[in-house]
Each structure stands twice: as structure tokens, then as C-alpha cells.
Design a protein around this motif. Structure first.
Motif, mmCIF file in Angstrom:
data_model
loop_
_atom_site.group_PDB
_atom_site.id
_atom_site.type_symbol
_atom_site.label_atom_id
_atom_site.label_comp_id
_atom_site.label_asym_id
_atom_site.label_seq_id
_atom_site.Cartn_x
_atom_site.Cartn_y
_atom_site.Cartn_z
ATOM 1 N N ASP A 224 0.818 -1.221 0.000
ATOM 2 C CA ASP A 224 0.000 0.000 0.000
ATOM 3 C C ASP A 224 0.853 1.273 0.000
ATOM 4 O O ASP A 224 0.403 2.334 0.445
ATOM 5 C CB ASP A 224 -0.933 0.003 1.212
ATOM 6 C CG ASP A 224 -0.183 -0.130 2.534
ATOM 7 O OD1 ASP A 224 1.069 -0.230 2.500
ATOM 8 O OD2 ASP A 224 -0.835 -0.148 3.591
ATOM 9 N N MET A 225 2.069 1.180 -0.502
ATOM 10 C CA MET A 225 2.932 2.360 -0.574
ATOM 11 C C MET A 225 2.334 3.422 -1.487
ATOM 12 O O MET A 225 1.815 3.111 -2.554
ATOM 13 C CB MET A 225 4.330 1.975 -1.088
ATOM 14 C CG MET A 225 5.149 1.146 -0.136
ATOM 15 S SD MET A 225 6.743 0.684 -0.883
ATOM 16 C CE MET A 225 7.468 2.306 -1.164
ATOM 17 N N LYS A 226 2.436 4.650 -1.088
ATOM 18 C CA LYS A 226 1.933 5.753 -1.900
ATOM 19 C C LYS A 226 2.960 6.114 -2.978
ATOM 20 O O LYS A 226 4.156 5.906 -2.798
ATOM 21 C CB LYS A 226 1.656 6.971 -1.022
ATOM 22 C CG LYS A 226 0.533 6.748 -0.005
ATOM 23 C CD LYS A 226 0.307 8.000 0.820
ATOM 24 C CE LYS A 226 -0.826 7.792 1.822
ATOM 25 N NZ LYS A 226 -1.053 9.008 2.657
ATOM 26 N N PRO A 227 2.504 6.670 -4.116
ATOM 27 C CA PRO A 227 3.436 7.098 -5.163
ATOM 28 C C PRO A 227 4.486 8.055 -4.602
ATOM 29 O O PRO A 227 4.158 8.989 -3.876
ATOM 30 C CB PRO A 227 2.517 7.789 -6.173
ATOM 31 C CG PRO A 227 1.195 7.126 -5.986
ATOM 32 C CD PRO A 227 1.087 6.862 -4.510
ATOM 33 N N GLY A 228 5.733 7.789 -4.922
ATOM 34 C CA GLY A 228 6.822 8.608 -4.404
ATOM 35 C C GLY A 228 7.366 8.124 -3.077
ATOM 36 O O GLY A 228 8.405 8.603 -2.617
ATOM 37 N N GLY A 229 6.670 7.163 -2.462
ATOM 38 C CA GLY A 229 7.107 6.629 -1.173
ATOM 39 C C GLY A 229 8.273 5.664 -1.328
ATOM 40 O O GLY A 229 8.441 5.031 -2.368
ATOM 41 N N MET A 230 9.062 5.537 -0.268
ATOM 42 C CA MET A 230 10.209 4.640 -0.300
ATOM 43 C C MET A 230 10.355 3.959 1.061
ATOM 44 O O MET A 230 10.092 4.567 2.105
ATOM 45 C CB MET A 230 11.483 5.421 -0.642
ATOM 46 C CG MET A 230 12.687 4.550 -0.918
ATOM 47 S SD MET A 230 14.068 5.479 -1.672
ATOM 48 C CE MET A 230 14.601 6.433 -0.255
ATOM 49 N N ARG A 231 10.747 2.693 1.046
ATOM 50 C CA ARG A 231 10.985 1.968 2.296
ATOM 51 C C ARG A 231 12.150 1.001 2.107
ATOM 52 O O ARG A 231 12.501 0.635 0.984
ATOM 53 C CB ARG A 231 9.742 1.195 2.726
ATOM 54 C CG ARG A 231 9.391 0.005 1.839
ATOM 55 C CD ARG A 231 8.328 -0.873 2.488
ATOM 56 N NE ARG A 231 7.904 -1.976 1.635
ATOM 57 C CZ ARG A 231 8.540 -3.132 1.532
ATOM 58 N NH1 ARG A 231 9.669 -3.333 2.212
ATOM 59 N NH2 ARG A 231 8.081 -4.086 0.741
ATOM 60 N N ALA A 232 12.747 0.598 3.218
ATOM 61 C CA ALA A 232 13.836 -0.379 3.179
ATOM 62 C C ALA A 232 13.264 -1.782 3.079
ATOM 63 O O ALA A 232 12.183 -2.068 3.606
ATOM 64 C CB ALA A 232 14.694 -0.249 4.433
ATOM 65 N N LEU A 233 13.972 -2.667 2.390
ATOM 66 C CA LEU A 233 13.572 -4.074 2.349
ATOM 67 C C LEU A 233 13.759 -4.677 3.730
ATOM 68 O O LEU A 233 14.700 -4.333 4.457
ATOM 69 C CB LEU A 233 14.438 -4.854 1.355
ATOM 70 C CG LEU A 233 13.892 -5.027 -0.064
ATOM 71 C CD1 LEU A 233 13.830 -3.691 -0.778
ATOM 72 C CD2 LEU A 233 14.738 -6.010 -0.854
ATOM 73 N N ASN A 234 12.849 -5.587 4.094
ATOM 74 C CA ASN A 234 13.048 -6.299 5.351
ATOM 75 C C ASN A 234 13.894 -7.544 5.116
ATOM 76 O O ASN A 234 14.190 -7.911 3.975
ATOM 77 C CB ASN A 234 11.706 -6.636 6.018
ATOM 78 C CG ASN A 234 10.851 -7.566 5.193
ATOM 79 O OD1 ASN A 234 11.337 -8.544 4.616
ATOM 80 N ND2 ASN A 234 9.558 -7.278 5.111
ATOM 81 N N SER A 235 14.286 -8.208 6.183
ATOM 82 C CA SER A 235 15.223 -9.328 6.077
ATOM 83 C C SER A 235 14.638 -10.487 5.287
ATOM 84 O O SER A 235 15.348 -11.156 4.526
ATOM 85 C CB SER A 235 15.638 -9.805 7.472
ATOM 86 O OG SER A 235 14.517 -10.209 8.231
#
Length: 308
Positions: free
Chosen positions: A285-296
Motif C-alpha cells: 500500500d505504498m503511496k506514489p513517491g514513497g520509499m521503504r527499506a527491504l526487510n530481512s
């Protein structure tokens, strides 16, 4: 379809400390190293280490010893606290360069040595970064755009300024939205893009026309394009409404504009295209332009798929 990677973890069981589950370990780059056999007889761990050329097996002899203590490296990698890392070592659950370590005080080089816990490679290199970007429509898949158009580099400018050299794995054309992997791990990036590993990507395509079973069959059997045939691994019609259809397509092809060209050739021009999944890594459900780190778990899945 490829099953999604687990992100909720596994409930910890009530067992002795040496059986504790690992919940925060980050997988490392190489999962395969040549195993060395221990010498037979009653040789000490130090003599065996020297015989094998494994200097890291020799316990800490003072401040002049090179590297960091193994339990400290494991703690920094998020495997366990230093105390529990010592318990793991005592239980014979930790390997360095293919050798089981059961002595405390061993020193290792996090940038060179291959460290495993319970057979799982641990990423102890703090310099490696892994992110998912939900690329918006209209953004260029470049780190810099000479025409001043919005680009991926704009999103990670603060990280680049802080000294993190990130680059995108593959490309999405300007009109295509969705999941784009960013990293500074060149080996992983190269393998993910290499055709031999056949990494699957999943797209949601909004097309002009009400799709039917014939489209599903054609895409799975193969569409003849100007640069050769192309076929999907999985196709599903999600919805049809007022002359438009929403179609899910999974394929491992990496040719330019492959999804758009396949659907156009089949008679269903793409109106909107979103990449939602790379192997088991999902946009969610990430919003456009959003960024997150990969989990393990996601990182483990990617490394395993490319044999690292």
C-alpha cells in the motif's frame, strides 16, 4: 504465481537460550562458499585453523588482533544481543567461512568473511542499502536528468548527499508506475537483471477493451513481436467495466516495453501500467513517491533466488 515473502515473522517458542529464533538477521550477499573439512585427530582449534589458513579462527590475543569480535559483529547485524550471540557460538550454530566456531573471542572481518547462523548467511556489511521506491507516473528512471524532468535521483538526493551511492535495478519507462528497487549492492543488482535467473515481475495493466479468456490464452501461449515471441507466466483478468479491463500479468521477460507491446499486439492498448511485485517483494500500500527499506525476509528471498 510466486508466493509473497513473509513479513510478520514466526512466533518465538519457549526454549532454552541456545535455541532462540533469529528474527532480525539481515541476509548477506553470497550464500555459497567452498566448505573446508576439519582435520582428523585431536588437533586444537587453533592448529586446525592455521592448517586451513583460517586466521579468523584464532582467538583474540590482544589489542593487535585484526577485525572485530564475532559476537559484536552478530549483535551489530541484529542477530541477537552480544550475550545471546555468545550462546549461539557455544551451541555450534555459527559458521565463519564454512567452519563452525565454538570458541569465544574469535575476530572476523565483516567486509570479507562469510558468516552464517543456522546455515543462513548474515549480512554484516553495514554499507549495503536496499530500498523500494513506488515510482510515480512521469518520473524518469535515472539518477539525473539533463532536461530537468523529475527523476529517481530527486527522491534519494538526501541519501546521495550523505554519501550513499544508490542506483536503480532496471528501469520503468516514464509512463509506468510502481516498484523500483534501489541499492548499492552491485552484485545483487547484476544478478537480478541477468536473463539467466528469470526473475519474475508482476504488473497490473488497465487496458482499453473488455478482456476475455482468449487474451489470457494468447498471452500465455506467446505473442509474436518484431524482436521475437514473448509470453507471460501468469495472466488473470481482475475486472471489466465500461469498456476497460484490469489485467494482472506475471512474466520474467526484461525487454523494453514488453508488457505494453504484448497487450497492444493482442488488441488491448495499455492505458495505465503499474509494477506491483519483483519476485516476492511487493509494493503493497505504498503511496506514489514513497520509499521503504527491504526487510530481512524480502532480502533473503532475493538472494536465494539468484544463488547468493
Amino acid at each position: 504465481m510466486t508466493p509473497p515473502a513473509r513479513r510478520d515473522g514466526t512466533p518465538e517458542k519457549k526454549k532454552r537460550d541456545s535455541d532462540m529464533l533469529l528474527s532480525n538477521a539481515k541476509p548477506a550477499r553470497h550464500q555459497h562458499v567452498k566448505q573446508n573439512k576439519r582435520s582428523a585427530g585431536s588437533a586444537t582449534a587453533d592448529s586446525v585453523a592455521r592448517d586451513l589458513g583460517a586466521d579468523w579462527l584464532v582467538e583474540d590475543k590482544g589489542a593487535s588482533a585484526k577485525g572485530e569480535r564475532l559476537q559484536k559483529v552478530l549483535a551489530k547485524a541484529g542477530v541477537a544481543s552480544r550475550r545471546h550471540a555468545e550462546i549461539l557460538i557455544d551451541a555450534g550454530r555459527v559458521e565463519v567461512n564454512g567452519q563452525i566456531v565454538v570458541k569465544q573471542g574469535v575476530r572476523v572481518d565483516p567486509n570479507k568473511d562469510v558468516i552464517r547462523v543456522d546455515g543462513v548467511r548474515i549480512n554484516v556489511n553495514e554499507n549495503h542499502q536496499y530500498f523500494i521506491l513506488n515510482k510515480p507516473r512521469g518520473m524518469q528512471s535515472t539518477m539525473d536528468d539533463e532536461m530537468g524532468r523529475p527523476c529517481v535521483g530527486d527522491v534519494v538526493a538526501d541519501k546521495v548527499a550523505a554519501g550513499q551511492r544508490l542506483f536503480h535495478v532496471g528501469r520503468l519507462d516514464a509512463d509506468t508506475e510502481g516498484l523500483l528497487l534501489l541499492t548499492n549492492d552491485g552484485e545483487l543488482a547484476n544478478r537480478l537483471m541477468h536473463p539467466k535467473y528469470e526473475i519474475k515481475k508482476t504488473y497490473l495493466a488497465t487496458v482499453l477493451g473488455e478482456a476475455n479468456k482468449k487474451l489470457v490464452r494468447e498471452l500465455k501461449e506467446g505473442i509474436e513481436l518484431e524482436d521475437g515471441p514473448a509470453k507471460a507466466d501468469f495472466v488473470q483478468i481482475i475486472d471489466k467495466n465500461q469498456g476497460f479491463s484490469l489485467v494482472r500479468i506475471e512474466l520474467h521477460e526484461g525487454r523494453k516495453h514488453i508488457v505494453r507491446r504484448m497487450l497492444k499486439e493482442a488488441g488491448y492498448p495499455v492505458q495505465r501500467l503499474v509494477r506491483t511485485k519483483l519476485h516476492t517483494v511487493q509494493l503493497g500500500d505504498m503511496k506514489p513517491g514513497g520509499m521503504r527499506a527491504l526487510n530481512s525476509n524480502e532480502l533473503t528471498s532475493l538472494y536465494k533466488e539468484v544463488g547468493m
